[in-house]
Design a protein around this motif. Structure first.
Motif, PDB file in Angstrom:
ATOM      1  N   SER A 340      35.420  47.581  35.042  1.00 41.78           N
ATOM      2  CA  SER A 340      34.620  48.331  36.017  1.00 41.78           C
ATOM      3  C   SER A 340      34.730  47.583  37.329  1.00 41.78           C
ATOM      4  O   SER A 340      35.362  46.525  37.407  1.00 41.78           O
ATOM      5  CB  SER A 340      33.157  48.432  35.575  1.00 41.78           C
ATOM      6  OG  SER A 340      32.500  47.174  35.725  1.00 41.78           O
ATOM      7  N   GLU A 341      34.096  48.103  38.378  1.00 42.22           N
ATOM      8  CA  GLU A 341      34.173  47.402  39.664  1.00 42.22           C
ATOM      9  C   GLU A 341      33.388  46.094  39.653  1.00 42.22           C
ATOM     10  O   GLU A 341      33.475  45.309  40.597  1.00 42.22           O
ATOM     11  CB  GLU A 341      33.661  48.303  40.784  1.00 42.22           C
ATOM     12  CG  GLU A 341      32.190  48.671  40.694  1.00 42.22           C
ATOM     13  CD  GLU A 341      31.726  49.524  41.854  1.00 42.22           C
ATOM     14  OE1 GLU A 341      30.518  49.742  41.975  1.00 42.22           O
ATOM     15  OE2 GLU A 341      32.592  49.972  42.646  1.00 42.22           O
ATOM     16  N   HIS A 342      32.639  45.849  38.563  1.00 44.81           N
ATOM     17  CA  HIS A 342      31.876  44.607  38.443  1.00 44.81           C
ATOM     18  C   HIS A 342      32.320  43.773  37.248  1.00 44.81           C
ATOM     19  O   HIS A 342      31.616  42.836  36.864  1.00 44.81           O
ATOM     20  CB  HIS A 342      30.374  44.914  38.313  1.00 44.81           C
ATOM     21  CG  HIS A 342      29.768  45.506  39.539  1.00 44.81           C
ATOM     22  ND1 HIS A 342      29.316  44.727  40.591  1.00 44.81           N
ATOM     23  CD2 HIS A 342      29.554  46.794  39.897  1.00 44.81           C
ATOM     24  CE1 HIS A 342      28.832  45.516  41.533  1.00 44.81           C
ATOM     25  NE2 HIS A 342      28.970  46.770  41.145  1.00 44.81           N
ATOM     26  N   ASP A 343      33.478  44.063  36.663  1.00 48.74           N
ATOM     27  CA  ASP A 343      33.844  43.424  35.399  1.00 48.74           C
ATOM     28  C   ASP A 343      35.359  43.288  35.323  1.00 48.74           C
ATOM     29  O   ASP A 343      36.085  44.285  35.400  1.00 48.74           O
ATOM     30  CB  ASP A 343      33.319  44.277  34.245  1.00 48.74           C
ATOM     31  CG  ASP A 343      33.372  43.564  32.905  1.00 48.74           C
ATOM     32  OD1 ASP A 343      34.449  43.066  32.544  1.00 48.74           O
ATOM     33  OD2 ASP A 343      32.331  43.504  32.221  1.00 48.74           O
ATOM     34  N   LEU A 344      35.826  42.031  35.155  1.00 46.02           N
ATOM     35  CA  LEU A 344      37.263  41.766  35.140  1.00 46.02           C
ATOM     36  C   LEU A 344      37.598  40.707  34.094  1.00 46.02           C
ATOM     37  O   LEU A 344      36.929  39.678  34.011  1.00 46.02           O
ATOM     38  CB  LEU A 344      37.724  41.279  36.528  1.00 46.02           C
ATOM     39  CG  LEU A 344      39.133  40.677  36.636  1.00 46.02           C
ATOM     40  CD1 LEU A 344      40.182  41.782  36.491  1.00 46.02           C
ATOM     41  CD2 LEU A 344      39.308  39.945  37.963  1.00 46.02           C
ATOM     42  N   ILE A 345      38.639  40.952  33.295  1.00 46.24           N
ATOM     43  CA  ILE A 345      39.205  39.929  32.405  1.00 46.24           C
ATOM     44  C   ILE A 345      40.473  39.423  33.083  1.00 46.24           C
ATOM     45  O   ILE A 345      41.359  40.209  33.430  1.00 46.24           O
ATOM     46  CB  ILE A 345      39.518  40.521  31.022  1.00 46.24           C
ATOM     47  CG1 ILE A 345      38.226  40.991  30.332  1.00 46.24           C
ATOM     48  CG2 ILE A 345      40.235  39.499  30.146  1.00 46.24           C
ATOM     49  CD1 ILE A 345      38.463  41.749  29.040  1.00 46.24           C
ATOM     50  N   TYR A 346      40.586  38.109  33.260  1.00 48.31           N
ATOM     51  CA  TYR A 346      41.698  37.584  34.054  1.00 48.31           C
ATOM     52  C   TYR A 346      42.012  36.134  33.682  1.00 48.31           C
ATOM     53  O   TYR A 346      41.335  35.522  32.854  1.00 48.31           O
ATOM     54  CB  TYR A 346      41.369  37.668  35.541  1.00 48.31           C
ATOM     55  CG  TYR A 346      40.456  36.563  36.063  1.00 48.31           C
ATOM     56  CD1 TYR A 346      40.932  35.614  36.966  1.00 48.31           C
ATOM     57  CD2 TYR A 346      39.129  36.445  35.635  1.00 48.31           C
ATOM     58  CE1 TYR A 346      40.111  34.597  37.446  1.00 48.31           C
ATOM     59  CE2 TYR A 346      38.302  35.448  36.112  1.00 48.31           C
ATOM     60  CZ  TYR A 346      38.798  34.521  37.013  1.00 48.31           C
ATOM     61  OH  TYR A 346      37.993  33.501  37.486  1.00 48.31           O
ATOM     62  N   SER A 347      43.045  35.599  34.312  1.00 50.12           N
ATOM     63  CA  SER A 347      43.374  34.172  34.236  1.00 50.12           C
ATOM     64  C   SER A 347      43.547  33.659  35.656  1.00 50.12           C
ATOM     65  O   SER A 347      44.305  34.230  36.444  1.00 50.12           O
ATOM     66  CB  SER A 347      44.666  33.946  33.447  1.00 50.12           C
ATOM     67  OG  SER A 347      45.133  32.616  33.639  1.00 50.12           O
ATOM     68  N   ALA A 348      42.854  32.579  35.967  1.00 52.15           N
ATOM     69  CA  ALA A 348      42.931  32.010  37.319  1.00 52.15           C
ATOM     70  C   ALA A 348      44.304  31.421  37.611  1.00 52.15           C
ATOM     71  O   ALA A 348      44.601  31.084  38.753  1.00 52.15           O
ATOM     72  CB  ALA A 348      41.855  30.945  37.502  1.00 52.15           C
ATOM     73  N   ASN A 349      45.145  31.300  36.579  1.00 49.37           N
ATOM     74  CA  ASN A 349      46.503  30.775  36.778  1.00 49.37           C
ATOM     75  C   ASN A 349      47.532  31.883  36.951  1.00 49.37           C
ATOM     76  O   ASN A 349      48.723  31.606  37.054  1.00 49.37           O
ATOM     77  CB  ASN A 349      46.899  29.900  35.576  1.00 49.37           C
ATOM     78  CG  ASN A 349      46.022  28.665  35.445  1.00 49.37           C
ATOM     79  OD1 ASN A 349      45.796  27.967  36.425  1.00 49.37           O
ATOM     80  ND2 ASN A 349      45.526  28.404  34.245  1.00 49.37           N
ATOM     81  N   ASP A 350      47.078  33.137  36.981  1.00 46.28           N
ATOM     82  CA  ASP A 350      47.972  34.289  37.027  1.00 46.28           C
ATOM     83  C   ASP A 350      47.819  35.011  38.364  1.00 46.28           C
ATOM     84  O   ASP A 350      46.745  35.547  38.659  1.00 46.28           O
ATOM     85  CB  ASP A 350      47.633  35.234  35.861  1.00 46.28           C
ATOM     86  CG  ASP A 350      48.375  36.547  35.948  1.00 46.28           C
ATOM     87  OD1 ASP A 350      49.582  36.539  36.262  1.00 46.28           O
ATOM     88  OD2 ASP A 350      47.739  37.601  35.706  1.00 46.28           O
ATOM     89  N   PRO A 351      48.863  35.053  39.197  1.00 40.38           N
ATOM     90  CA  PRO A 351      48.756  35.707  40.511  1.00 40.38           C
ATOM     91  C   PRO A 351      48.312  37.164  40.432  1.00 40.38           C
ATOM     92  O   PRO A 351      47.532  37.624  41.274  1.00 40.38           O
ATOM     93  CB  PRO A 351      50.173  35.585  41.080  1.00 40.38           C
ATOM     94  CG  PRO A 351      50.743  34.368  40.413  1.00 40.38           C
ATOM     95  CD  PRO A 351      50.170  34.385  39.025  1.00 40.38           C
ATOM     96  N   ALA A 352      48.783  37.915  39.418  1.00 36.23           N
ATOM     97  CA  ALA A 352      48.374  39.315  39.289  1.00 36.23           C
ATOM     98  C   ALA A 352      46.874  39.423  39.021  1.00 36.23           C
ATOM     99  O   ALA A 352      46.200  40.318  39.528  1.00 36.23           O
ATOM    100  CB  ALA A 352      49.164  39.989  38.161  1.00 36.23           C
ATOM    101  N   SER A 353      46.351  38.489  38.229  1.00 36.09           N
ATOM    102  CA  SER A 353      44.908  38.465  37.955  1.00 36.09           C
ATOM    103  C   SER A 353      44.121  38.186  39.225  1.00 36.09           C
ATOM    104  O   SER A 353      43.095  38.817  39.500  1.00 36.09           O
ATOM    105  CB  SER A 353      44.585  37.390  36.909  1.00 36.09           C
ATOM    106  OG  SER A 353      45.094  37.709  35.641  1.00 36.09           O
ATOM    107  N   LEU A 354      44.599  37.218  39.992  1.00 37.42           N
ATOM    108  CA  LEU A 354      43.909  36.855  41.221  1.00 37.42           C
ATOM    109  C   LEU A 354      43.933  38.007  42.228  1.00 37.42           C
ATOM    110  O   LEU A 354      42.968  38.214  42.967  1.00 37.42           O
ATOM    111  CB  LEU A 354      44.546  35.597  41.819  1.00 37.42           C
ATOM    112  CG  LEU A 354      44.348  34.321  40.998  1.00 37.42           C
ATOM    113  CD1 LEU A 354      45.292  33.223  41.475  1.00 37.42           C
ATOM    114  CD2 LEU A 354      42.899  33.849  41.074  1.00 37.42           C
ATOM    115  N   GLN A 355      45.036  38.764  42.242  1.00 37.19           N
ATOM    116  CA  GLN A 355      45.114  39.919  43.131  1.00 37.19           C
ATOM    117  C   GLN A 355      44.089  40.977  42.721  1.00 37.19           C
ATOM    118  O   GLN A 355      43.437  41.585  43.568  1.00 37.19           O
ATOM    119  CB  GLN A 355      46.522  40.521  43.100  1.00 37.19           C
ATOM    120  CG  GLN A 355      46.721  41.654  44.090  1.00 37.19           C
ATOM    121  CD  GLN A 355      46.523  41.211  45.530  1.00 37.19           C
ATOM    122  OE1 GLN A 355      47.230  40.342  46.027  1.00 37.19           O
ATOM    123  NE2 GLN A 355      45.547  41.815  46.226  1.00 37.19           N
TER     124      GLN A 355
END
Length: 424
Positions: A340-355
């Protein structure tokens, strides 16, 4: 020759709390963060903590034997001890130094504080912790009868304990004066930033969840200077100082990003109060990003601790993104994944995630911006420069009457530039 890490027994009383195993695991990590080595564990299931000695008498005898067997120098306990419990355990275990959870966290903070403000805040927390634990002839005794500089001897009627208490209270008062001066300086900096009318984003969350890695990743994503990078390390409380950096988006929009001190369960009350000013960046933010260690099986507990701590700091009603970091450490987990606009699963080491995180921040942070068209006469060219510096300019053309600009602007700038707006 380097000093070896002291051997430590960790222990605690289990009152059948559902999160006890998690607290024990965290206690072991805190001991490690303080440069100590866990060599044994001592736990006891009780209905209530022993008011006099924390553990039952039989368990104390067991600790004596285990400490001798493991050559343990410290016993670190999972709760904050009362002054009586600390004194009684000191007497019952004369060959082992007693440290409670609060004392351990204070020791870590004392070693990690680098800025003058953080150092002073930790000093106040330590002194407030020691004050009720003073005793004549004990480990907490601070000075000999007669006082130090600035303290007149008030006569033989004043005990050494009373003198030590007065010394600590005076020291706290002096530190508070210096902190007040630093608070004024910090407030001035914030006012200067406010004049720039830049929105602010604060990274909050559990210690070692990846806030600093996320901040550095965002800085790198937008080609900010390497000198802006903040310290990061895979360790609890790697940094205590709040860092603020300016992020420049490709759209020419800008915002301030702050990396705040991390939280932990049972964070000492003394530290919550002491770091209230440091966390002012979070309290005054337009958007919070709660960074969560998604690879930790206890991540839901970490979210609860963070939100409880924010509530204790009177930080309410600020929009928040829940950013579940370290997804790369979870098998079969797809990332980046925007729920959602308030919820993200990501990795801080991944440029696509950071974008993806940047896109969420941008969408929420600039939600009230308006795309407007302006025709600015050449005689008022300073406003063209202003828009190019402060707004996201989408197009810019020239005709005989002036410069035509289409830009995304803040509500304040929309009012400021209303005279140049083209409505048809």
């Amino acid at each position: 020759m380097l000093n070896e890490a002291p051997n430590v027994l960790i222990g605690g009383v289990n009152l059948q709390a559902t999160n006890f195993d998690y607290e024990v695991q965290e206690l072991a990590e805190l001991v490690k963060a303080n440069g100590m080595t866990v060599v044994g564990e001592v736990f006891q299931n009780l209905e209530r903590i022993n008011a006099g000695t924390y553990f039952g008498v039989g368990k104390i005898d067991e600790i004596k034997g285990l400490a001798a067997e493991k050559n343990a120098e410290f016993l670190v306990l999972n709760d904050e001890l009362t002054p009586a419990q600390m004194s009684n355990l000191d007497q019952a275990l004369p060959d082992v130094k007693i440290m409670d959870r609060t004392g351990l966290i204070l020791a870590i903070f004392a070693n990690r504080a680098h800025s003058r403000e953080a150092q002073l805040q930790v000093q106040i927390a330590q002194l407030r912790y020691r004050l009720p634990r003073l005793r004549v002839g004990g480990q907490a005794n601070l000075m000999q009868q007669g006082g130090g500089p600035g303290f007149a001897n008030r006569g033989s009627g004043e005990t050494k304990l009373e003198l030590n208490q007065r010394t600590i209270k005076h020291h706290i008062a002096q530190i508070r004066k210096e902190l007040a001066q630093l608070d004024v300086a910090q407030a001035t900096k914030r006012q200067q930033r406010d004049k720039q009318e830049l929105p602010t984003v604060a990274l909050v969350g559990y210690t070692n969840a990846g806030k600093s890695t996320t901040m550095n990743g965002l800085l790198q994503l937008f080609d900010e200077a390497p000198s802006k990078q903040v310290f990061e390390k895979d360790m609890l409380f790697a940094t205590l100082d709040t860092s603020v950096r300016e992020i420049h988006l490709p759209s020419h929009q800008k915002f301030l990003l702050s990396d705040t001190v991390g939280f932990v369960s049972k964070l000492p009350t003394q530290l919550i109060k002491a770091f209230r000013s440091t966390l002012a960046e979070a309290a005054q933010a337009d958007l919070l990003v709660q960074v969560i260690d998604y690879s930790d099986p206890n991540y839901e507990q970490m979210v609860q601790v963070t939100e409880q701590t924010l509530a204790e700091l009177d930080i309410h009603d600020i929009p928040m993104i829940y950013a579940y970091n370290k997804a790369d450490l979870r098998p079969d987990t797809k990332f980046p994944q925007v729920n959602s606009e308030h919820d993200l699963i990501y990795s801080a080491n991944d440029p696509a995630s950071l974008q993806q995180l940047s896109d969420l921040i941008t969408k929420l942070l600039f939600a009230d911006h308006q795309v407007l068209t302006y025709l600015v006469p050449y005689a008022d060219g300073k406003w063209v420069d202003y828009l190019n510096e402060h707004a996201s300019v989408q197009s810019q053309d020239y005709d005989a009457t002036g410069t035509k600009i289409v830009a995304s602007v803040t509500p304040i700038d929309a009012q400021r530039l209303a005279q140049f707006e083209v409505t048809d």
